[in-house]
Design an enzyme around this catalytic site. Sequence first.
Site, PDB file in Angstrom:
ATOM      1  N   GLU A   1       0.849  -1.200   0.000  1.00  9.48           N
ATOM      2  CA  GLU A   1       0.000   0.000   0.000  1.00  9.48           C
ATOM      3  C   GLU A   1       0.878   1.241   0.000  1.00  9.48           C
ATOM      4  OE1 GLU A   1      -3.511   0.017   2.498  1.00  9.48           O
ATOM      5  OE2 GLU A   1      -2.944   1.997   3.254  1.00  9.48           O
TER       6      GLU A   1
ATOM      7  N   HIS B   1     -14.085  -2.562  14.496  1.00 10.06           N
ATOM      8  CA  HIS B   1     -13.903  -1.168  14.090  1.00 10.06           C
ATOM      9  C   HIS B   1     -14.090  -0.274  15.316  1.00 10.06           C
ATOM     10  CE1 HIS B   1     -15.218   2.690  12.167  1.00 10.06           C
ATOM     11  NE2 HIS B   1     -14.145   2.422  11.461  1.00 10.06           N
TER      12      HIS B   1
HETATM   13  P1  FAD Z   1     -17.908   0.363   7.068  1.00  4.54           P
HETATM   14  O1  FAD Z   1     -17.694  -1.034   6.661  1.00  4.54           O
HETATM   15  O2  FAD Z   1     -19.045   1.106   6.471  1.00  4.54           O
HETATM   16  O3  FAD Z   1     -18.068   0.387   8.667  1.00  4.54           O
HETATM   17  C1  FAD Z   1     -18.020   1.624   9.385  1.00  4.54           C
HETATM   18  C2  FAD Z   1     -18.670   1.453  10.752  1.00  4.54           C
HETATM   19  O4  FAD Z   1     -20.073   1.301  10.595  1.00  4.54           O
HETATM   20  C3  FAD Z   1     -18.210   0.220  11.536  1.00  4.54           C
HETATM   21  O5  FAD Z   1     -18.160   0.567  12.894  1.00  4.54           O
HETATM   22  C4  FAD Z   1     -19.299  -0.802  11.272  1.00  4.54           C
HETATM   23  O6  FAD Z   1     -19.405  -1.739  12.325  1.00  4.54           O
HETATM   24  C5  FAD Z   1     -20.527   0.091  11.199  1.00  4.54           C
HETATM   25  N1  FAD Z   1     -21.586  -0.421  10.315  1.00  4.54           N
HETATM   26  C6  FAD Z   1     -21.431  -0.982   9.094  1.00  4.54           C
HETATM   27  N2  FAD Z   1     -22.653  -1.284   8.571  1.00  4.54           N
HETATM   28  C7  FAD Z   1     -23.572  -0.865   9.473  1.00  4.54           C
HETATM   29  C8  FAD Z   1     -25.011  -0.881   9.513  1.00  4.54           C
HETATM   30  N3  FAD Z   1     -25.717  -1.407   8.520  1.00  4.54           N
HETATM   31  N4  FAD Z   1     -25.633  -0.358  10.604  1.00  4.54           N
HETATM   32  C9  FAD Z   1     -24.925   0.177  11.637  1.00  4.54           C
HETATM   33  N5  FAD Z   1     -23.560   0.207  11.667  1.00  4.54           N
HETATM   34  C10 FAD Z   1     -22.900  -0.310  10.580  1.00  4.54           C
HETATM   35  N6  FAD Z   1      -9.564   5.662   4.942  1.00  4.54           N
HETATM   36  C11 FAD Z   1      -9.376   6.637   4.019  1.00  4.54           C
HETATM   37  O7  FAD Z   1      -9.850   7.761   4.208  1.00  4.54           O
HETATM   38  N7  FAD Z   1      -8.684   6.398   2.848  1.00  4.54           N
HETATM   39  C12 FAD Z   1      -8.133   5.185   2.578  1.00  4.54           C
HETATM   40  O8  FAD Z   1      -7.507   5.004   1.531  1.00  4.54           O
HETATM   41  C13 FAD Z   1      -8.303   4.132   3.522  1.00  4.54           C
HETATM   42  N8  FAD Z   1      -7.796   2.892   3.312  1.00  4.54           N
HETATM   43  C14 FAD Z   1      -8.009   1.892   4.217  1.00  4.54           C
HETATM   44  C15 FAD Z   1      -7.507   0.610   3.950  1.00  4.54           C
HETATM   45  C16 FAD Z   1      -7.691  -0.422   4.861  1.00  4.54           C
HETATM   46  C17 FAD Z   1      -7.136  -1.796   4.548  1.00  4.54           C
HETATM   47  C18 FAD Z   1      -8.390  -0.185   6.083  1.00  4.54           C
HETATM   48  C19 FAD Z   1      -8.557  -1.287   7.089  1.00  4.54           C
HETATM   49  C20 FAD Z   1      -8.900   1.087   6.360  1.00  4.54           C
HETATM   50  C21 FAD Z   1      -8.728   2.129   5.439  1.00  4.54           C
HETATM   51  N9  FAD Z   1      -9.238   3.415   5.661  1.00  4.54           N
HETATM   52  C22 FAD Z   1      -9.045   4.419   4.730  1.00  4.54           C
HETATM   53  C23 FAD Z   1      -9.940   3.727   6.917  1.00  4.54           C
HETATM   54  C24 FAD Z   1     -11.482   3.565   6.824  1.00  4.54           C
HETATM   55  O9  FAD Z   1     -11.994   4.479   5.885  1.00  4.54           O
HETATM   56  C25 FAD Z   1     -12.065   3.798   8.204  1.00  4.54           C
HETATM   57  O10 FAD Z   1     -11.700   2.773   9.077  1.00  4.54           O
HETATM   58  C26 FAD Z   1     -13.566   4.063   8.276  1.00  4.54           C
HETATM   59  O11 FAD Z   1     -13.860   4.564   9.569  1.00  4.54           O
HETATM   60  C27 FAD Z   1     -14.438   2.828   8.056  1.00  4.54           C
HETATM   61  O12 FAD Z   1     -14.475   2.450   6.758  1.00  4.54           O
HETATM   62  P2  FAD Z   1     -15.136   1.039   6.337  1.00  4.54           P
HETATM   63  O13 FAD Z   1     -15.144   0.995   4.881  1.00  4.54           O
HETATM   64  O14 FAD Z   1     -14.500  -0.072   7.075  1.00  4.54           O
HETATM   65  O15 FAD Z   1     -16.627   1.280   6.894  1.00  4.54           O
END
Ligand code: FAD
Length: 295
Positions: free
Chosen positions: A17, A151
């Site tokens: 990455e 998370h």
């Molecule tokens: P989601 O999967 O949407 O989850 C977010 C939160 O919502 C979690 O607490 C989950 O439990 C909760 N949730 C999910 N679905 C529901 C539902 N239906 N009802 C209620 N709660 C729910 N950030 C950046 O800005 N840029 C990047 O390039 C970037 N790269 C990353 C790469 C990796 C490998 C990782 C692990 C993280 C990265 N992040 C990046 C950070 C990420 O954007 C954050 O961790 C963000 O807070 C959550 O994103 P997510 O896609 O996991 O969210």
Amino acid sequence: MLIKDLYKNKKPVISFEIFPPKKDGPIETIYTTIEALKDLKPDFISVTYGAGGSTTKKTVEIASIIKNKYHIEALAHLTCVTSTKDEITAILNNLQENNVENILSLRGDFPQDPNFEFPDPLHYQYAKDLIAHIKKSHPFSIGAACYPEGHIECSSLDKDLHYLKEKVATGTDFLISQLFFENEIFYDFKEKMDKLNINIPISAGILPVLNKKQIDYIVSLCGCHLPKKFTRIIEKYEHKPEALKEAGTAYAIEQIIDLLSWGIDGIHIYTMNRPKTTRKIIDNISTIRNVLIEG
Ligand code: FAD
């Protein structure tokens, strides 16, 4: 190539990455990094995406260069919570026009700026909403994030796993994990995933720690557990940067060797744009990597 097919044909999948230069930084600096990483023969390189649009154009440009100039598979990160559907569609089209076939679909963090103007109502609340959009409109292979310790916003790991299952069912092809420093935590997480029949390929995210400030910042962001044998290293070499770098790299190598012996699908190295450290890691696992690929 679609990354979902890479996982079908190869184990372990090794990926790196990188992040784009800061807003006003010259884009050329990243090419030196890619140049230095390319002979390590990664299966793909991912490029992070600046939430709130700070480096969004650079992500597309760099992913395109990785794919079209260096002929390495590219994975473009994309966050959605701050964006409108039209903005996301434009980025998806741009990536497709540039021959980039893989997206890491993320919700992203909420910007700290209290005056930030979100779409009202939000067009995307969770990563799964972006995944549903992509699935309907574009033929990308879709990755998503997962969190072995849960998370940080979620009240329990079980709840987070429940949402992970939903996110996978929406159309995720593969997962990349949040960094962790205790492999047993990852193995317990994987066992829980198996029990819930979440069985798509997963790459373990590994960060070689290079300094104390970096680790303090990361813990504040994701709240990950730091095992005693790790904090001993940080405390011992906190003021000896070269020794800390060496010990942090050795720790990452040990973690990776254990994960490979366990049978992990892939290793995703958070390179922090430091090709020398990444090279040290890859050199140290090269024989094991070859033995595993040859089966
Ligand atoms: P989601 O999967 O949407 O989850 C977010 C939160 O919502 C979690 O607490 C989950 O439990 C909760 N949730 C999910 N679905 C529901 C539902 N239906 N009802 C209620 N709660 C729910 N950030 C950046 O800005 N840029 C990047 O390039 C970037 N790269 C990353 C790469 C990796 C490998 C990782 C692990 C993280 C990265 N992040 C990046 C950070 C990420 O954007 C954050 O961790 C963000 O807070 C959550 O994103 P997510 O896609 O996991 O969210």
